[in-house]
Design a protein around this motif. Structure first.
Motif, PDB file in Angstrom:
ATOM      1  N   GLU A 133       0.834  -1.196   0.000  1.00  0.00           N
ATOM      2  CA  GLU A 133       0.000   0.000   0.000  1.00  0.00           C
ATOM      3  C   GLU A 133       0.874   1.252   0.000  1.00  0.00           C
ATOM      4  OE1 GLU A 133      -3.384   0.475  -0.002  1.00  0.00           O
ATOM      5  OE2 GLU A 133      -3.602  -1.677  -0.401  1.00  0.00           O
TER       6      GLU A 133
ATOM      7  N   ARG B 282      -0.410   9.335  -4.387  1.00  0.00           N
ATOM      8  CA  ARG B 282      -1.124   9.716  -3.172  1.00  0.00           C
ATOM      9  C   ARG B 282      -1.627  11.145  -3.261  1.00  0.00           C
ATOM     10  NH1 ARG B 282      -3.728   6.836  -0.771  1.00  0.00           N
ATOM     11  NH2 ARG B 282      -2.159   5.450   0.152  1.00  0.00           N
TER      12      ARG B 282
ATOM     13  N   GLU C  85      -4.660  11.233  -5.538  1.00  0.00           N
ATOM     14  CA  GLU C  85      -5.864  10.743  -4.864  1.00  0.00           C
ATOM     15  C   GLU C  85      -6.406  11.783  -3.890  1.00  0.00           C
ATOM     16  OE1 GLU C  85      -7.173   6.654  -2.678  1.00  0.00           O
ATOM     17  OE2 GLU C  85      -5.398   7.660  -1.872  1.00  0.00           O
TER      18      GLU C  85
ATOM     19  N   GLU D  78      -1.738   1.369 -13.578  1.00  0.00           N
ATOM     20  CA  GLU D  78      -3.043   0.954 -14.080  1.00  0.00           C
ATOM     21  C   GLU D  78      -4.004   0.603 -12.946  1.00  0.00           C
ATOM     22  OE1 GLU D  78      -4.937  -2.436 -17.119  1.00  0.00           O
ATOM     23  OE2 GLU D  78      -2.830  -2.537 -16.484  1.00  0.00           O
ATOM     24  N   GLY D  79      -3.552  -0.209 -11.998  1.00  0.00           N
ATOM     25  CA  GLY D  79      -4.414  -0.608 -10.894  1.00  0.00           C
ATOM     26  C   GLY D  79      -4.832   0.562 -10.034  1.00  0.00           C
ATOM     27  N   PHE D  80      -3.902   1.474  -9.762  1.00  0.00           N
ATOM     28  CA  PHE D  80      -4.213   2.613  -8.899  1.00  0.00           C
ATOM     29  C   PHE D  80      -5.190   3.561  -9.588  1.00  0.00           C
ATOM     30  CE2 PHE D  80      -3.560   6.622  -6.696  1.00  0.00           C
ATOM     31  CZ  PHE D  80      -3.568   6.210  -5.367  1.00  0.00           C
TER      32      PHE D  80
ATOM     33  N   GLY E 249      -7.375   2.677 -11.746  1.00  0.00           N
ATOM     34  CA  GLY E 249      -8.665   1.997 -11.664  1.00  0.00           C
ATOM     35  C   GLY E 249      -9.315   2.220 -10.305  1.00  0.00           C
ATOM     36  N   HIS E 250      -8.512   2.214  -9.258  1.00  0.00           N
ATOM     37  CA  HIS E 250      -9.002   2.497  -7.900  1.00  0.00           C
ATOM     38  C   HIS E 250      -9.586   3.903  -7.826  1.00  0.00           C
ATOM     39  CE1 HIS E 250      -8.898   3.431  -3.611  1.00  0.00           C
ATOM     40  NE2 HIS E 250      -7.956   4.333  -3.836  1.00  0.00           N
ATOM     41  N   LEU E 251      -8.902   4.892  -8.418  1.00  0.00           N
ATOM     42  CA  LEU E 251      -9.404   6.265  -8.401  1.00  0.00           C
ATOM     43  C   LEU E 251     -10.722   6.376  -9.158  1.00  0.00           C
ATOM     44  CD1 LEU E 251      -6.213   8.489  -8.927  1.00  0.00           C
ATOM     45  CD2 LEU E 251      -7.267   7.703  -6.797  1.00  0.00           C
TER      46      LEU E 251
ATOM     47  N   THR F 245     -12.935   4.059  -9.509  1.00  0.00           N
ATOM     48  CA  THR F 245     -13.961   3.444  -8.655  1.00  0.00           C
ATOM     49  C   THR F 245     -14.447   4.420  -7.590  1.00  0.00           C
ATOM     50  OG1 THR F 245     -13.058   1.232  -9.001  1.00  0.00           O
ATOM     51  CG2 THR F 245     -14.443   1.548  -7.058  1.00  0.00           C
ATOM     52  N   LEU F 246     -13.519   5.187  -6.997  1.00  0.00           N
ATOM     53  CA  LEU F 246     -13.907   6.183  -6.006  1.00  0.00           C
ATOM     54  C   LEU F 246     -14.864   7.210  -6.602  1.00  0.00           C
ATOM     55  CD1 LEU F 246     -10.493   6.925  -4.204  1.00  0.00           C
ATOM     56  CD2 LEU F 246     -12.379   5.507  -3.377  1.00  0.00           C
TER      57      LEU F 246
ATOM     58  N   GLN G  90     -18.328   5.524  -7.269  1.00  0.00           N
ATOM     59  CA  GLN G  90     -19.092   5.261  -6.053  1.00  0.00           C
ATOM     60  C   GLN G  90     -19.911   6.485  -5.641  1.00  0.00           C
ATOM     61  OE1 GLN G  90     -16.014   4.002  -3.349  1.00  0.00           O
ATOM     62  NE2 GLN G  90     -16.220   1.832  -3.873  1.00  0.00           N
TER      63      GLN G  90
END
Length: 432
Positions: free
Chosen positions: A275, A296, A299, A327-329, A331-333, A335-336, A339
């Motif tokens: 993380e 960070r 985000e 790419e994964g991070f 994708g996380h953003l 998703t936020l 939501q």
């Protein structure tokens, strides 16, 4: 060296004082002007006593009154008022040496100029610094400067930089630390060279010197390394070890000095599968330009931007293109965002770096041709969002000379360049 005035800014103090193009600036307040640093520092005061040489060879003295810090308004043949210093090293990890042939000539020039370090944030090795320049940095308290450290072992330092005289740069680092010069350092970690115990030695030495701050970044290895030193990339195990060593010394520095001092690039956390730290870790993001805390920070700014939105429009669909590392991070953003605002229709596509090789996985080194080829298979794209750091500074050109309009035409889709922070990303997503 050229201190001959080529033009004068309209309405500037120099224009009001009657200076003319063609005059040569000799000194300010009794200090000889050799280059842009002399011009900037000695011309900072509200009263500047200038000594000039006229076109006919006569000399002239003139006093200018202005606001403190206001530029005199003089322009010269070049920004530095001197030739740019090229690098005299042959670093084993040099990215320029790993470039393919046939690219624009400016990409092959390696600068190593202390003046550009202070004025533009370039990283330098200090190996071609003269005694006069080193003393000037101390006398004028020129800070901050960005310094490539890599290792404090004298023999290894010379080997890694490919310069038998590179050890003197370590002497300059110690002298600058003693004089209180602020330095932002960088260690490019090369497995088998300056990791493990060598890294521990370097962080120990920098701790005792009270070096200002230092980033740890993994070596970048392209597929163009024929005839160069054998290097291997930083894998998950090695990345984890680097993080642990940096944290050990970071905790010690926090206890002793109140600063972590050593900061690891986002890439190391991603490669180790760990993380990202919280915002407090980065101490104001002082090493952001080295990719330390960029994700960070992105985000945090994005969440703050979303908090300011009571209602949001329904944006048109989009595709965020990025490197495999993030790419994964990203994708996380996304998703936020979804939501909070389910009407947002977007996707993240990670691009393989076929141009430089798949060991290069950061977005900033992707090319237009790779984006074009791989995004073709991901249609429908909608709007294509790309980060600003994919492009040449203040231009719309990728590393391979593709342009943003060219990419847009190849994809038959609008391509939108997104600024550096999360507020810019929020605006881009919602088309604001």
């Amino acid at each position: 060296m050229s201190t001959i005035i080529t033009s004068i800014d309209p309405g500037s103090p120099a224009m009001r004082a009657g200076l003319q193009p063609g005059q040569q600036l000799l000194s300010i307040n009794g200090h000889a002007v050799v280059d842009v640093l002399d011009y900037r520092f000695y011309g900072y005061d509200p009263v500047s006593h200038l000594s000039l040489k006229n076109k006919d060879g006569s000399t002239q003295k003139l006093t200018i009154h202005k606001a403190e810090g206001e530029d005199l308004g003089l322009n010269f043949d070049s920004y530095l008022m001197d030739e740019m210093r090229s690098c005299a090293n042959h670093c084993i990890f040099c990215f320029v040496d790993q470039m393919p042939p046939g690219m624009r000539q400016t990409l092959y020039f390696k600068d190593d100029d202390a003046r550009l370090s202070f004025l533009q944030g370039n990283y330098i090795t200090l190996t071609n610094l003269t005694e006069r320049e080193a003393q000037r940095i101390i006398d004028l308290r020129i800070s901050p400067i960005n310094v490539s450290v890599h290792t404090t072992d004298p023999q290894l330092h010379c080997t890694m930089l490919g310069n038998k005289n590179a050890v003197r740069s370590l002497d300059y680092i110690r002298a600058f630390c003693k004089a209180g010069i602020v330095m932002n350092g960088q260690i490019v970690v090369c497995p088998g060279w300056n990791d493990g115990d060598q890294l521990r030695r370097t962080l120990r030495d920098l701790t005792e010197m009270e070096f200002s701050s230092c980033s740890l970044v993994p070596v970048g290895i392209t597929k163009y390394r024929k005839g160069l030193a054998k290097l291997r990339p930083v894998d998950a195990r090695c990345a984890g070890e680097i993080l642990d060593i940096a944290d050990q010394f970071g905790q010690e520095n926090l206890r002793r000095f109140g600063t972590r001092r050593f900061f690891c690039a986002d890439e190391l956390f991603l490669r180790a599968g760990r993380e990202l730290p919280g915002e407090d870790y980065y101490e104001g993001y002082r090493q952001l330009e080295n990719g330390v805390g960029m994700l960070r920070s992105l985000e945090g700014d994005l969440l703050r931007a979303l908090d300011l939105m009571d209602e949001a429009p329904v944006p048109s669909p989009f595709t965020i293109a990025t490197g495999r590392a993030a790419e994964g991070f990203m994708g996380h953003l996304l998703t936020l965002v979804q939501q909070r605002f389910p009407q947002v229709q977007g996707k993240v596509v990670g691009i393989d770096n076929d141009f430089f090789g798949h060991t290069i996985d950061v977005a900033g080194l992707l090319t237009g041709q790779d984006l074009a080829a791989q995004l073709q298979a991901c249609k429908p794209l909608g709007r294509v969002l790309i980060p600003l750091h994919m492009l040449r500074h203040q231009e719309d050109v990728f590393l391979d000379d593709w342009t943003v309009p060219q990419l847009s035409q190849a994809l038959n889709a609008p391509v939108q360049v997104v600024g550096i922070d999360g507020f810019d990303l929020c605006d881009a997503i919602f088309g604001l």
